[in-house]
Design a protein around this motif. Structure first.
Motif, PDB file in Angstrom:
ATOM      1  N   TRP A  88       0.849  -1.186   0.000  1.00  9.65           N
ATOM      2  CA  TRP A  88       0.000   0.000   0.000  1.00  9.65           C
ATOM      3  C   TRP A  88       0.886   1.238   0.000  1.00  9.65           C
ATOM      4  CZ3 TRP A  88      -4.997  -0.364  -1.007  1.00  9.65           C
ATOM      5  CH2 TRP A  88      -5.705  -1.507  -0.649  1.00  9.65           C
ATOM      6  N   THR A  89       0.346   2.354  -0.465  1.00 13.95           N
ATOM      7  CA  THR A  89       1.060   3.636  -0.391  1.00 13.95           C
ATOM      8  C   THR A  89       0.038   4.704   0.006  1.00 13.95           C
ATOM      9  OG1 THR A  89       0.609   4.087  -2.731  1.00 13.95           O
ATOM     10  CG2 THR A  89       2.695   2.991  -2.242  1.00 13.95           C
ATOM     11  N   LYS A  90       0.457   5.929   0.070  1.00 15.56           N
ATOM     12  CA  LYS A  90      -0.408   7.100   0.277  1.00 15.56           C
ATOM     13  C   LYS A  90      -1.313   6.999   1.509  1.00 15.56           C
ATOM     14  CE  LYS A  90      -1.596   6.517  -4.042  1.00 15.56           C
ATOM     15  NZ  LYS A  90      -2.068   6.561  -5.423  1.00 15.56           N
ATOM     16  N   GLY A  91      -0.814   6.361   2.571  1.00 14.26           N
ATOM     17  CA  GLY A  91      -1.575   6.336   3.818  1.00 14.26           C
ATOM     18  C   GLY A  91      -2.544   5.168   3.948  1.00 14.26           C
ATOM     19  N   VAL A 121      -5.874  -1.311 -14.005  1.00 10.30           N
ATOM     20  CA  VAL A 121      -5.219  -0.157 -14.604  1.00 10.30           C
ATOM     21  C   VAL A 121      -4.552   0.696 -13.532  1.00 10.30           C
ATOM     22  CG1 VAL A 121      -5.644   1.885 -16.038  1.00 10.30           C
ATOM     23  CG2 VAL A 121      -7.137  -0.099 -16.257  1.00 10.30           C
ATOM     24  N   ASN A 122      -3.293   0.997 -13.703  1.00 11.04           N
ATOM     25  CA  ASN A 122      -2.678   1.995 -12.832  1.00 11.04           C
ATOM     26  C   ASN A 122      -3.065   3.372 -13.393  1.00 11.04           C
ATOM     27  OD1 ASN A 122      -0.074   3.829 -12.158  1.00 11.04           O
ATOM     28  ND2 ASN A 122      -0.421   2.301 -10.579  1.00 11.04           N
ATOM     29  N   ASP A 123      -3.218   4.374 -12.534  1.00 10.53           N
ATOM     30  CA  ASP A 123      -3.664   5.687 -13.047  1.00 10.53           C
ATOM     31  C   ASP A 123      -2.698   6.270 -14.078  1.00 10.53           C
ATOM     32  OD1 ASP A 123      -1.780   6.078 -11.039  1.00 10.53           O
ATOM     33  OD2 ASP A 123      -2.914   7.614  -9.968  1.00 10.53           O
ATOM     34  N   THR A 124      -1.412   5.941 -13.954  1.00 10.47           N
ATOM     35  CA  THR A 124      -0.448   6.482 -14.920  1.00 10.47           C
ATOM     36  C   THR A 124      -0.674   5.868 -16.304  1.00 10.47           C
ATOM     37  OG1 THR A 124       1.110   4.760 -14.280  1.00 10.47           O
ATOM     38  CG2 THR A 124       1.330   6.876 -13.180  1.00 10.47           C
ATOM     39  N   THR A 155       2.958  10.035  -6.658  1.00  7.19           N
ATOM     40  CA  THR A 155       3.553  10.288  -7.970  1.00  7.19           C
ATOM     41  C   THR A 155       4.037   8.983  -8.588  1.00  7.19           C
ATOM     42  OG1 THR A 155       5.165  11.534  -9.259  1.00  7.19           O
ATOM     43  CG2 THR A 155       5.879  10.802  -7.075  1.00  7.19           C
ATOM     44  N   ASN A 156       3.950   8.932  -9.915  1.00  9.09           N
ATOM     45  CA  ASN A 156       4.364   7.719 -10.632  1.00  9.09           C
ATOM     46  C   ASN A 156       4.307   8.000 -12.132  1.00  9.09           C
ATOM     47  OD1 ASN A 156       4.958   5.044 -11.249  1.00  9.09           O
ATOM     48  ND2 ASN A 156       2.881   4.283 -10.868  1.00  9.09           N
ATOM     49  N   GLY A 157       4.925   7.108 -12.915  1.00  6.62           N
ATOM     50  CA  GLY A 157       4.883   7.257 -14.363  1.00  6.62           C
ATOM     51  C   GLY A 157       4.849   5.910 -15.048  1.00  6.62           C
ATOM     52  N   THR A 194       6.376   2.146 -14.017  1.00  2.00           N
ATOM     53  CA  THR A 194       7.691   2.202 -13.344  1.00  2.00           C
ATOM     54  C   THR A 194       7.599   2.103 -11.825  1.00  2.00           C
ATOM     55  OG1 THR A 194       7.675   4.599 -13.064  1.00  2.00           O
ATOM     56  CG2 THR A 194       8.615   3.740 -15.127  1.00  2.00           C
ATOM     57  N   GLU A 195       6.471   2.605 -11.237  1.00  2.00           N
ATOM     58  CA  GLU A 195       6.391   2.780  -9.775  1.00  2.00           C
ATOM     59  C   GLU A 195       7.590   3.595  -9.283  1.00  2.00           C
ATOM     60  OE1 GLU A 195       4.031   2.416  -7.575  1.00  2.00           O
ATOM     61  OE2 GLU A 195       2.619   1.474  -8.968  1.00  2.00           O
ATOM     62  N   TRP A 196       7.789   4.753  -9.946  1.00  2.00           N
ATOM     63  CA  TRP A 196       8.961   5.559  -9.600  1.00  2.00           C
ATOM     64  C   TRP A 196       8.875   6.187  -8.204  1.00  2.00           C
ATOM     65  CZ3 TRP A 196       7.871   9.048 -14.385  1.00  2.00           C
ATOM     66  CH2 TRP A 196       7.038  10.122 -14.053  1.00  2.00           C
ATOM     67  N   PHE A 249      11.211   8.462  -3.072  1.00  2.00           N
ATOM     68  CA  PHE A 249      11.134   9.517  -4.090  1.00  2.00           C
ATOM     69  C   PHE A 249       9.793  10.244  -3.957  1.00  2.00           C
ATOM     70  CE2 PHE A 249      10.067  10.824  -8.531  1.00  2.00           C
ATOM     71  CZ  PHE A 249      11.178  11.597  -8.827  1.00  2.00           C
ATOM     72  N   GLU A 250       8.715   9.442  -3.835  1.00  2.00           N
ATOM     73  CA  GLU A 250       7.372  10.030  -3.695  1.00  2.00           C
ATOM     74  C   GLU A 250       7.316  10.982  -2.502  1.00  2.00           C
ATOM     75  OE1 GLU A 250       3.467   8.042  -4.651  1.00  2.00           O
ATOM     76  OE2 GLU A 250       3.699   7.412  -2.579  1.00  2.00           O
ATOM     77  N   LYS A 251       8.013  10.617  -1.423  1.00  2.00           N
ATOM     78  CA  LYS A 251       7.975  11.438  -0.213  1.00  2.00           C
ATOM     79  C   LYS A 251       8.702  12.764  -0.380  1.00  2.00           C
ATOM     80  CE  LYS A 251       7.197   7.682   3.060  1.00  2.00           C
ATOM     81  NZ  LYS A 251       7.858   6.498   3.629  1.00  2.00           N
TER      82      LYS A 251
HETATM   83  C1  BGC Z   1       1.325   4.512  -6.302  1.00  2.00           C
HETATM   84  C2  BGC Z   1       1.226   4.423  -7.797  1.00  2.00           C
HETATM   85  C3  BGC Z   1       0.329   5.534  -8.332  1.00  2.00           C
HETATM   86  C4  BGC Z   1       0.778   6.891  -7.802  1.00  2.00           C
HETATM   87  C5  BGC Z   1      -0.099   8.036  -8.283  1.00  2.00           C
HETATM   88  C6  BGC Z   1       1.695   5.907  -5.867  1.00  2.00           C
HETATM   89  O1  BGC Z   1       1.670   5.997  -4.469  1.00  2.00           O
HETATM   90  O2  BGC Z   1       2.287   3.602  -5.827  1.00  2.00           O
HETATM   91  O3  BGC Z   1       0.740   3.163  -8.201  1.00  2.00           O
HETATM   92  O4  BGC Z   1       0.363   5.525  -9.724  1.00  2.00           O
HETATM   93  O5  BGC Z   1       0.784   6.860  -6.395  1.00  2.00           O
HETATM   94  O6  BGC Z   1      -1.408   7.896  -7.889  1.00  2.00           O
END
Ligand code: BGC
Length: 530
Positions: free
Chosen positions: A174-177, A209-212, A239-241, A269-271, A302-304
């Protein structure tokens, strides 16, 4: 501004400086980690194969459904693709209750999602819904429905998922909380389909589908130019691409079937997890504290540093640091003679400044966007959003400078990710003057002032891009990727299924013909023995 406040603010903003050299070092490392991820599983940049092997050209048609889980809201939509690069979209949006983001079981979350789909169908597609319910009641078939009567649904699930097929994939983390441990490792499409079936809805989860990826597809559909879109990127809560990669570069094994004829596959990528090991990423004391106090320390590093969910928190920690310095007078300035009320500035006890996640990144956009000489809009917002009363211009300026520095670092880091992918694709060198198209979405690209300009500024100083290359890169806002893009992938999935059915039928026909031929040898038939 009292001299020490100016100096202290500079000391803080200097820590967010991300120099031209840093950008170039970042690109080299990003390219290295990209390629590592194309070769092995379990790497920092996951480089997930999506089974999507082409991008649309705008002529696609049909009615599809899409749902979107991945940030603050859950959206249910139906999308009518008109086949001329346009579409009609109907949607409902609900905020995801905070307790569901950390629910005890995944069933609670997915049950809630299915319920929202039911409400949407009843509200917007009542006829279809009722006809289906009638058929179910009268049908003798156990499922009670014909596949062709189902809505094909694209499930935009914006978290890292290891895909096994176009509508199969298990959650990596999981990400984003979000944090619901029992979902890890499970197939999220199956989890949603189960709940949909319990409600007897006429819906098939056809694509994951991933949003990217959705953004990439939506941009390609809506703006088909001379060259097809290369990247779909999100700079929002997370963030992601995703980008189009040559299959020959994808050296790790990819299970299951996919269409190899295009020679390409979209890679997620799950950047957000680029450089979790901190080989090159900058790390201030504020970044470290944010990470330690997060639900997932050590990952999404990186996202952080880049995305909307975290920028406000970095700013809060930096500003709190200044506020707590006994020798400084930030937001407690008795000598502030420049505020309108000539009053001492102060912060209310319940202010978000004192609470984790208490500073919303949107306040940073407002700060940076306030170009009035007395920063009047920002000071008003500081009061209403953060209970910072009677802030002076100098204090508001300190806030603005810090918000700018953090946003600028985020934009330059974003340029590292985008620039590296452009270089990896070879598109700048393979043609002389064609543009390289990028679809982007999310609150930062949309609302943070000059976010895109700062990305372009950084592109120019990347060695393998330069000013000329930067001119050829087009970043366009691609709205509704998670709706239209997901619908487009549901369409691809439906076509794939049709092809498979045709193939199976053809194979069956073949096998039957062979059997018959074996039973009644046709005139002139001969058998060759090996
Ligand atoms: C997720 C990605 C997603 C991105 C943008 C990230 O936290 O791991 O899958 O594309 O957020 O929503």
């Amino acid at each position: 501004m009292a001299k020490s406040l100016v100096e202290e603010t500079k000391r803080i903003t200097a820590q967010f400086e991300y120099t031209d050299d840093d950008v170039n070092r970042g690109v080299l490392e990003f390219l290295r980690q990209m390629n590592e991820g194309l070769q092995n599983d379990g790497t920092s940049l996951s480089q997930i194969p999506t089974y999507v092997t082409g991008v649309p050209n705008g002529t696609e048609k049909g009615l599809y459904m899409a749902v979107d889980l991945g940030g603050t809201n859950f959206r249910v939509c139906s999308v009518h693709l008109n086949g001329d690069s346009t579409f009609d979209l109907t949607y409902n949006k609900v905020a995801i209750p905070k307790e569901l983001m950390v629910a005890k079981t995944s069933k609670e979350l997915f049950g809630f999602l299915a319920k929202q789909i039911e409400l949407f169908l009843k509200e917007h597609h009542e006829e279809h819904f009722e006809a289906h319910q009638r058929r179910r009641k009268s049908s003798k078939a156990p499922e009670g429905y014909e596949t062709e009567n189902l809505f094909q649904l694209g499930f935009t699930f914006s978290f890292p998922v290891q895909q096994f097929g176009i509508n199969k994939g298990s959650l990596i983390r999981w990400t984003k909380g979000f944090d619901i441990p029992d979902a890890i490792g499970k197939d999220v499409c199956a989890l949603l389909q189960e709940e949909i079936d319990l409600l007897h809805l006429p819906v098939k989860v056809a694509a994951l589908v991933n949003d990217t990826v959705g953004t990439l597809m939506a941009r390609s559909y809506a703006a088909p130019g001379k060259t097809s879109t290369l990247i779909g990127a999100i700079f929002g809560t997370g963030t992601n691409g995703a980008y189009v990669e040559k299959i020959t570069n994808l050296q790790k094994s990819v299970d299951g079937d996919y269409n190899k004829s295009t020679g390409e596959m979209v890679i997620n990528t799950e950047w957000g997890s680029f450089d979790n090991q901190l080989n090159v990423l900058p790390s201030t004391p504020y970044d470290k504290k944010l990470d330690q106090d997060s639900v997932n320390p050590g990952i999404q590093i990186f996202e952080k540093r880049v995305s909307g969910m975290f920028l406000g928190e970095i700013a809060r920690l930096a500003i709190l640091d200044l506020y707590e310095k006994p020798t400084l007078s930030l937001f407690k300035d008795a000598n502030s003679n420049n505020n309108d009320g000539k009053a001492t500035s102060r912060v209310g006890e319940g202010s978000g400044l004192f609470q984790q996640w208490g500073l919303d990144s949107s306040l940073m956009s407002i700060a940076v966007g306030d170009t009035t000489p007395d920063l009047s809009s920002l000071r008003k917002e500081l009061e209403s959003e953060l209970q910072i009363r009677s802030a002076s211009v100098e204090e508001a300026q300190a806030f603005k400078d810090i918000a700018y520095a953090i946003g600028r670092r985020a934009a330059r880091l974003s340029a590292v990710a985008l620039g590296s992918i452009v270089i990896q694709s070879g598109r700048l060198t393979e043609t002389k003057d064609e543009s390289v198209d990028i679809g982007a979405d999310g609150s930062l690209v949309e609302y943070y002032p000059s976010f895109r300009d700062m990305i372009y500024e950084a592109f120019k100083i990347i060695k393998d891009i330069g000013a000329e290359g930067a001119d050829r890169i087009k970043i366009g806002i691609a709205k509704d990727g998670s709706g239209v893009g997901a619908a487009l992938i549901a369409l691809v999935a439906a076509n794939m299924e049709e092809e498979e059915t045709k193939d199976t039928l053809a194979a069956l026909k073949n096998a039957t013909a062979q059997k018959l031929a074996g039973a009644i040898p046709s005139v002139g038939a001969s058998t060759t023995l090996a």
